[in-house]
Design an enzyme around this catalytic site. Structure first.
Site, short mmCIF file in Angstrom:
data_model
loop_
_atom_site.label_atom_id
_atom_site.label_comp_id
_atom_site.label_asym_id
_atom_site.label_seq_id
_atom_site.Cartn_x
_atom_site.Cartn_y
_atom_site.Cartn_z
CG ASP A 1 -0.77 -67.54 -24.92
OD1 ASP A 1 -1.20 -66.48 -25.39
OD2 ASP A 1 0.06 -67.59 -24.00
CG HIS B 1 -0.36 -62.66 -32.55
ND1 HIS B 1 0.10 -61.41 -32.82
CD2 HIS B 1 0.06 -62.97 -31.30
CE1 HIS B 1 0.82 -60.97 -31.79
NE2 HIS B 1 0.80 -61.90 -30.84
C1 SDX Z 1 -1.01 -63.09 -26.77
O1 SDX Z 1 -0.37 -58.75 -29.02
C2 SDX Z 1 0.54 -59.58 -28.59
O2 SDX Z 1 1.69 -59.50 -28.97
C3 SDX Z 1 0.05 -60.62 -27.58
C4 SDX Z 1 1.04 -61.72 -27.22
C5 SDX Z 1 2.22 -61.19 -26.43
O3 SDX Z 1 3.25 -61.85 -26.43
O4 SDX Z 1 2.05 -60.14 -25.73
O5 SDX Z 1 1.49 -62.35 -28.40
C6 SDX Z 1 0.38 -62.77 -26.33
O6 SDX Z 1 -1.91 -62.49 -26.28
C7 SDX Z 1 -1.21 -64.10 -27.87
C8 SDX Z 1 -2.70 -64.21 -28.31
C9 SDX Z 1 -3.41 -65.09 -27.30
N1 SDX Z 1 -4.86 -65.11 -27.52
C10 SDX Z 1 -5.48 -66.21 -27.97
O7 SDX Z 1 -4.92 -67.23 -28.35
C11 SDX Z 1 -7.00 -66.10 -27.94
C12 SDX Z 1 -7.58 -66.57 -29.28
N2 SDX Z 1 -7.15 -65.61 -30.29
C13 SDX Z 1 -8.13 -64.56 -30.63
O8 SDX Z 1 -8.88 -64.10 -29.56
C14 SDX Z 1 -7.55 -63.52 -31.57
O9 SDX Z 1 -6.85 -64.20 -32.52
C15 SDX Z 1 -6.66 -62.42 -31.02
C16 SDX Z 1 -7.31 -61.68 -29.90
C17 SDX Z 1 -5.36 -62.97 -30.55
C18 SDX Z 1 -6.40 -61.45 -32.17
O10 SDX Z 1 -7.62 -60.89 -32.50
P1 SDX Z 1 -7.74 -59.76 -33.65
O11 SDX Z 1 -6.41 -59.39 -34.19
O12 SDX Z 1 -8.60 -58.66 -33.12
O13 SDX Z 1 -8.41 -60.52 -34.81
P2 SDX Z 1 -9.96 -60.72 -34.97
O14 SDX Z 1 -10.57 -61.08 -33.65
O15 SDX Z 1 -10.49 -59.55 -35.72
O16 SDX Z 1 -9.99 -62.04 -35.88
C19 SDX Z 1 -9.97 -61.97 -37.29
C20 SDX Z 1 -10.87 -63.11 -37.73
C21 SDX Z 1 -12.28 -63.03 -37.15
O17 SDX Z 1 -13.14 -63.72 -38.04
P3 SDX Z 1 -14.04 -62.84 -39.08
O18 SDX Z 1 -14.82 -61.85 -38.26
O19 SDX Z 1 -13.04 -62.19 -40.02
O20 SDX Z 1 -14.93 -63.86 -39.78
O21 SDX Z 1 -10.34 -64.37 -37.25
C22 SDX Z 1 -11.26 -64.95 -36.34
C23 SDX Z 1 -12.20 -63.85 -35.89
O22 SDX Z 1 -13.46 -64.40 -35.51
N3 SDX Z 1 -10.46 -65.47 -35.23
C24 SDX Z 1 -10.62 -66.66 -34.67
C25 SDX Z 1 -9.61 -66.76 -33.71
N4 SDX Z 1 -8.87 -65.64 -33.71
C26 SDX Z 1 -9.39 -64.84 -34.64
N5 SDX Z 1 -11.52 -67.64 -34.88
C27 SDX Z 1 -11.39 -68.74 -34.12
N6 SDX Z 1 -10.45 -68.92 -33.17
C28 SDX Z 1 -9.54 -67.96 -32.94
N7 SDX Z 1 -8.60 -68.13 -32.01
#
Ligand code: SDX
Length: 436
Positions: free
Chosen positions: A371, A313
């Site tokens: 989720d 998140h």
């Molecule tokens: C919702 O914003 C809100 O409040 C949203 C929400 C709401 O109520 O409105 O809470 C609802 O959208 C919840 C989130 C649902 N999405 C997912 O579950 C999809 C999987 N999650 C990711 O796509 C990600 O965690 C995000 C999009 C939610 C957040 O992404 P960020 O903040 O841009 O973080 P990032 O992508 O920069 O990740 C940081 C690191 C990265 O690794 P490095 O580059 O540092 O090596 O963490 C890794 C990412 O690759 N990473 C994951 C991951 N999420 C982040 N690796 C594997 N699986 C994941 N799910």
């Protein structure tokens, strides 16, 4: 917002004139540096794609402490609201800032109940879709189409219009989601029934048929209502920011909410519940718990493009409090349905356990979000997977409206119009095609 005694000073190593920037304090949470005069005084923009360090507004509605895993709606912890209130009380709180008294709740509930029907013409929009259309494609169309029916409430700057549009949207979203579902399964639409609760009415419109009476299961209705509450609002997330930016042009509330529906659909946002359930089904199909290790390895391999959906998140760097409540709701529903051995739930809990012990996830503070469990409980209730995000949109409509109305109600609001860092071609002359 309160001016802080602390000032920020911006200086440049090339001797350009330095600038003092005021800071503002909120009631809780990080202070902000006011950069509104930055471009006028320095000719420079700030740069923050994805808005990792940017506050787009000041708000009184929802507060999240990502480190603590805390979520407050108008100051009330989500844990207390989920247990002590129902969704319509939460709607009242988000819209008006206080929990309703019994008489206020009754009046609000009656207003919403008496707006649950949609214009009979709405069914003809559905007929234009294929039966296998994704429900979010249908919802994006239907919500936008609502603006064609309510010319009496499309002036977003008129408080009465905003109020009746809010009631209509909250009231009609369950009817529209149920219609989108019935359309995909070729069953007749079920009209709302005014003597049922908000969630009970939704469950009946979803699962009843004209052939026999439908008696909603109280445990499932309570679970559905709690799912609505857990999804009601969440600060300035992507879809809420979309609604604010869309509404800032002065467009009507229905169009602005339709923009929020479209944004929520994405798998990085509200579409993650559908993606998380599909992910669990894939693991289950490929060997279940025994194959979790292999799947986690794929997730850790950046080249795989595989993410652990329902984890991570932008704000929560601790357990999403909604995920904890969703897991409890999962337990209740599965026990009620005699599915406590549901392999999908067991797989999800095992996946969560392994992920929370794995350095890759710990180092990145990746925890289950709202989720991760919501799909399992919705599937148990009988909601088809492609409809999960439409139900998220149904529940989030009140948050979108509350945030939109807060922005429009602020006399200082302006149309949102960010700038850019231009890295493209500088000016050049067009050559006639014969010379290209
Ligand atoms: C919702 O914003 C809100 O409040 C949203 C929400 C709401 O109520 O409105 O809470 C609802 O959208 C919840 C989130 C649902 N999405 C997912 O579950 C999809 C999987 N999650 C990711 O796509 C990600 O965690 C995000 C999009 C939610 C957040 O992404 P960020 O903040 O841009 O973080 P990032 O992508 O920069 O990740 C940081 C690191 C990265 O690794 P490095 O580059 O540092 O090596 O963490 C890794 C990412 O690759 N990473 C994951 C991951 N999420 C982040 N690796 C594997 N699986 C994941 N799910």
């Amino acid at each position: 917002m309160t001016p802080s005694d602390v000032k920020a000073t911006l200086s440049f190593s090339d001797g350009s004139p330095q600038m003092e920037l005021p800071l503002y304090k909120g009631t809780i949470g990080p202070d902000v540096i006011d950069i509104r005069k930055l471009y006028a005084q320095t000719g420079k923009f700030t740069y923050d794609p994805g808005f990792l360090s940017t506050a787009s507004c000041n708000s009184t509605i929802t507060y999240i402490d990502g480190d603590k895993g805390e979520l407050l709606y108008r100051g009330y912890p989500i844990e207390q609201l989920a247990v002590n209130c129902d969704y319509l009380e939460t709607c009242y709180l988000l819209l008006y800032g206080e929990l309703p008294t019994p008489s206020q709740k009754e009046e609000f509930t009656n207003r919403v109940t008496n707006h649950t029907m949609v214009n009979e013409q709405m069914q003809f929009f559905l007929r234009g879709f294929r039966r296998d259309a994704h429900p979010m494609a249908v919802m994006t169309g239907l919500v936008g189409a609502l603006s064609a029916f309510y010319h009496d409430s499309t002036d977003i700057n008129n408080p009465e219009h905003r109020e009746i549009a809010a009631i209509r949207l909250i009231a009609k979203m369950p009817t529209l989601v149920a219609m989108a579902y019935k359309y995909t399964i070729g069953q007749p639409y079920i009209y709302p029934k005014n003597d049922l609760s908000y969630a009970g009415n939704f469950m009946r419109m979803m699962f009843a048929t004209p052939c026999e009476e439908y008696k909603p299961n109280d445990v499932l209705v309570r679970a559905m209502d709690r799912i609505f509450t857990l999804h009601a609002d969440h600060e300035q997330n992507a879809s809420t920011s979309t609604v604010r930016l869309c509404g800032s042009s002065g467009t009507n509330p229905f169009a602005a909410i339709a923009a929020g529906v479209a944004c929520l659909w994405g798998p990085a946002h509200g579409g993650a519940n559908e993606a998380a359930l599909n992910m669990l089904e894939d693991i289950q199909r490929n060997g279940g718990v025994a194959k979790i290790g292999e799947f986690i390895k794929q997730v850790k391999d950046k080249n795989s493009g595989v993410k652990l959906m329902g984890f991570g998140h932008r704000v929560y760097k601790n357990y999403d409090p909604r995920a904890k409540l969703m897991r409890e709701t999962c337990h209740e529903v599965l026990n009620e349905l005699g599915l406590h051995n549901d392999p999908m739930f067991k797989l999800a809990m095992e996946l969560e356990k392994i992920a929370l012990e794995d350095e890759y996830f710990v180092a990145r503070k990746l925890y289950p979000n709202v989720d991760f469990y919501s799909g399992i409980v919705q599937r148990a209730i009988g909601i088809p997977v492609p409809l999960f995000t439409a139900i998220f949109a149904l529940a989030r409509t009140v948050g979108w409206i509350a945030q939109l109305n807060e922005m429009i109600g602020d006399p200082e609001y302006k149309i949102g119009r960010p700038r850019q860092l231009f890295v493209g071609a500088t000016k050049r002359d067009v050559k006639p095609i014969a010379q290209r």
